[in-house]
Design an enzyme around this catalytic site. Structure first.
Site, PDB file in Angstrom:
ATOM      1  N   LYS A  21       0.783   4.167  -2.742  1.00  0.00           N
ATOM      2  CA  LYS A  21       0.574   5.519  -2.357  1.00  0.00           C
ATOM      3  C   LYS A  21       1.530   6.438  -2.777  1.00  0.00           C
ATOM      4  O   LYS A  21       1.346   7.725  -3.078  1.00  0.00           O
ATOM      5  CB  LYS A  21       0.195   5.616  -1.100  1.00  0.00           C
ATOM      6  CG  LYS A  21      -1.460   4.930  -0.882  1.00  0.00           C
ATOM      7  CD  LYS A  21      -2.276   5.352  -1.544  1.00  0.00           C
ATOM      8  CE  LYS A  21      -3.832   4.964  -1.090  1.00  0.00           C
ATOM      9  NZ  LYS A  21      -5.064   5.316  -2.318  1.00  0.00           N
ATOM     10  N   TYR A  62       0.799  -1.026  -0.009  1.00  0.00           N
ATOM     11  CA  TYR A  62       0.067  -0.117  -0.062  1.00  0.00           C
ATOM     12  C   TYR A  62       0.819   1.345  -0.040  1.00  0.00           C
ATOM     13  O   TYR A  62       0.767   2.562  -0.902  1.00  0.00           O
ATOM     14  CB  TYR A  62      -0.940  -0.130   1.080  1.00  0.00           C
ATOM     15  CG  TYR A  62      -1.923   1.001   1.461  1.00  0.00           C
ATOM     16  CD1 TYR A  62      -3.149   0.939   0.838  1.00  0.00           C
ATOM     17  CD2 TYR A  62      -1.957   2.215   2.254  1.00  0.00           C
ATOM     18  CE1 TYR A  62      -4.286   2.179   0.947  1.00  0.00           C
ATOM     19  CE2 TYR A  62      -2.773   3.126   2.378  1.00  0.00           C
ATOM     20  CZ  TYR A  62      -3.821   3.078   1.656  1.00  0.00           C
ATOM     21  OH  TYR A  62      -4.862   3.994   1.837  1.00  0.00           O
TER      22      TYR A  62
HETATM   23  P1  NAP Z   1     -13.536   2.179   1.553  1.00  0.00           P
HETATM   24  O1  NAP Z   1     -14.491   2.596   2.411  1.00  0.00           O
HETATM   25  O2  NAP Z   1     -12.944   0.799   1.884  1.00  0.00           O
HETATM   26  O3  NAP Z   1     -14.020   2.457  -0.055  1.00  0.00           O
HETATM   27  C1  NAP Z   1     -13.205   2.004  -1.039  1.00  0.00           C
HETATM   28  C2  NAP Z   1     -14.205   1.682  -2.400  1.00  0.00           C
HETATM   29  O4  NAP Z   1     -13.410   1.460  -3.265  1.00  0.00           O
HETATM   30  C3  NAP Z   1     -15.122   0.608  -2.001  1.00  0.00           C
HETATM   31  O5  NAP Z   1     -16.603   1.124  -2.377  1.00  0.00           O
HETATM   32  C4  NAP Z   1     -14.646  -0.442  -2.727  1.00  0.00           C
HETATM   33  O6  NAP Z   1     -15.612  -1.329  -3.441  1.00  0.00           O
HETATM   34  C5  NAP Z   1     -14.113   0.393  -4.099  1.00  0.00           C
HETATM   35  N1  NAP Z   1     -12.938  -0.269  -4.716  1.00  0.00           N
HETATM   36  C6  NAP Z   1     -12.230  -1.207  -4.453  1.00  0.00           C
HETATM   37  N2  NAP Z   1     -11.580  -1.790  -5.590  1.00  0.00           N
HETATM   38  C7  NAP Z   1     -12.110  -1.215  -6.531  1.00  0.00           C
HETATM   39  C8  NAP Z   1     -11.788  -1.567  -8.077  1.00  0.00           C
HETATM   40  N3  NAP Z   1     -10.687  -2.309  -8.241  1.00  0.00           N
HETATM   41  N4  NAP Z   1     -12.585  -0.800  -8.751  1.00  0.00           N
HETATM   42  C9  NAP Z   1     -13.587   0.008  -8.475  1.00  0.00           C
HETATM   43  N5  NAP Z   1     -13.687   0.370  -6.912  1.00  0.00           N
HETATM   44  C10 NAP Z   1     -13.126  -0.372  -6.036  1.00  0.00           C
HETATM   45  O7  NAP Z   1     -12.183   3.066   1.613  1.00  0.00           O
HETATM   46  P2  NAP Z   1     -11.754   4.720   1.963  1.00  0.00           P
HETATM   47  O8  NAP Z   1     -11.400   4.612   3.529  1.00  0.00           O
HETATM   48  O9  NAP Z   1     -13.026   5.315   1.407  1.00  0.00           O
HETATM   49  O10 NAP Z   1     -10.815   4.996   1.207  1.00  0.00           O
HETATM   50  C11 NAP Z   1     -10.856   5.787  -0.254  1.00  0.00           C
HETATM   51  C12 NAP Z   1      -9.453   6.000  -0.666  1.00  0.00           C
HETATM   52  O11 NAP Z   1      -8.694   6.836   0.403  1.00  0.00           O
HETATM   53  C13 NAP Z   1      -8.607   4.992  -0.940  1.00  0.00           C
HETATM   54  O12 NAP Z   1      -7.604   5.076  -1.972  1.00  0.00           O
HETATM   55  C14 NAP Z   1      -7.730   4.844   0.249  1.00  0.00           C
HETATM   56  O13 NAP Z   1      -6.600   4.114   0.056  1.00  0.00           O
HETATM   57  C15 NAP Z   1      -7.604   6.181   0.774  1.00  0.00           C
HETATM   58  N6  NAP Z   1      -6.963   6.523   1.717  1.00  0.00           N
HETATM   59  C16 NAP Z   1      -7.964   6.193   2.971  1.00  0.00           C
HETATM   60  C17 NAP Z   1      -7.458   6.650   4.382  1.00  0.00           C
HETATM   61  C18 NAP Z   1      -8.593   6.091   5.749  1.00  0.00           C
HETATM   62  O14 NAP Z   1      -7.847   6.377   6.765  1.00  0.00           O
HETATM   63  N7  NAP Z   1      -9.642   5.781   5.291  1.00  0.00           N
HETATM   64  C19 NAP Z   1      -6.326   7.237   4.646  1.00  0.00           C
HETATM   65  C20 NAP Z   1      -5.523   7.678   3.387  1.00  0.00           C
HETATM   66  C21 NAP Z   1      -6.107   7.072   1.972  1.00  0.00           C
HETATM   67  P3  NAP Z   1     -16.272  -2.319  -2.728  1.00  0.00           P
HETATM   68  O15 NAP Z   1     -16.823  -2.218  -1.388  1.00  0.00           O
HETATM   69  O16 NAP Z   1     -16.814  -3.425  -3.750  1.00  0.00           O
HETATM   70  O17 NAP Z   1     -14.753  -3.335  -2.090  1.00  0.00           O
END
Ligand code: NAP
Length: 251
Positions: A156, A152
């Site tokens: 990133k 990851y």
């Molecule tokens: P999340 O709640 O897990 O949501 C991610 C979404 O992406 C889910 O709806 C998932 O679908 C979808 N997804 C996964 N694989 C995919 C694919 N191959 N094609 C299309 N859609 C796909 O994550 P989040 O926390 O909102 O994170 C969103 C972004 O922010 C990510 O890139 C994450 O790495 C980044 N981020 C998050 C955090 C944090 O603390 N939450 C911190 C830093 C960065 P499914 O539900 O069907 O799997």
């Protein structure tokens, strides 16, 4: 905004992506809510439509070249040429290096890096034709290194280099590319991390907040606000930047 523009937000069925989709709709964009499962996008689309906005549910795996090309063509046809792209879809497959399966390396780099590449390549033709575009990539504080996240953090960090290169290549077409690097944001992704560590989400958030200068964990709306800025008309001279949104200093 003088003419309505179309935005695509990937991984927008929930979490940060859903908040970004709703915020961009409130800003006046027509929004393609893209996620793996089209049906899962519907509640976000309904929410946007009930507020008077325009939105479309699109099912596609961002790491699948054929699916990406078809999804972008459909958005252009049904909502209008996409000139804002938010590469937000993401997954984690955490493990220490010596235990990390190569499948988990591939899965994570495929969604984040290959996915952002395929989506950006498919959408750029609409942006360059219109001589206007905004690409926003979701990086992370993990780009600076994080135990258990070799896959990851590499993805990133890779997105940051990708962002700067797009800014260099696409600038002459009026297209900006920037990255948002969130810290701890309260979503299903961090809730699942708490579960893996055998902690309640409340305790996990409290331990995260204790390390944040602002004394709290982030919310999806904190990130949506930053994406809204990068997508805005007025941010047209800001490109190739990485903005850490983590409640306090990062590199
Ligand atoms: P999340 O709640 O897990 O949501 C991610 C979404 O992406 C889910 O709806 C998932 O679908 C979808 N997804 C996964 N694989 C995919 C694919 N191959 N094609 C299309 N859609 C796909 O994550 P989040 O926390 O909102 O994170 C969103 C972004 O922010 C990510 O890139 C994450 O790495 C980044 N981020 C998050 C955090 C944090 O603390 N939450 C911190 C830093 C960065 P499914 O539900 O069907 O799997």
């Amino acid at each position: 905004m003088s003419t309505r523009r179309t935005a695509i937000v990937t991984g927008a069925a929930r979490g940060i992506g859903a908040a970004v989709a709703k915020r961009l709709a409130a800003d006046g964009f027509a929004v393609a809510v893209l996620d793996l499962d089209e049906a899962a996008c519907k509640p976000v689309v309904e929410d946007i439509r009930s507020g008077g906005g325009d939105a479309l549910a699109v099912g596609a795996d961002v790491s699948d070249e054929t699916a990406v090309e078809a999804a972008v063509a459909r958005v252009a046809q049904e909502l209008g040429a996409p000139t804002v792209l938010v590469n937000n879809a993401g997954i984690v497959r955490d493990n220490l290096l010596f235990k990390m399966a190569s499948d988990d390396w591939d899965a994570v780099t495929n969604v984040h890096l290959r996915g952002a590449f395929l989506m950006s390549r498919a959408v750029q033709r609409h942006m360059t034709e219109q001589r206007w575009g905004r690409i926003v990539n979701l990086s992370s504080t993990s780009a600076l290194g994080n135990r258990g996240q070799a896959n990851y953090s590499a993805a990133k960090a890779g997105l940051q280099g990708f962002t700067k290169t797009l800014a260099i290549e696409l600038g002459k077409f009026g297209v900006t590319a920037n990255a948002v690097a969130p810290g701890f944001i309260e979503t299903d992704m961090t809730a699942a991390a708490a579960e893996r560590m055998g902690m309640s989400f409340e305790d996990f958030k409290a331990s995260g907040a204790a390390q944040v200068p602002l004394g709290r964990t982030g919310r999806p709306e904190d990130i949506a606000h930053t994406v809204s800025f990068f997508a805005s008309e007025g941010a047209g001279f800001v490109s190739g930047q990485v903005l850490y949104v983590a409640g306090g200093p990062c590199d």
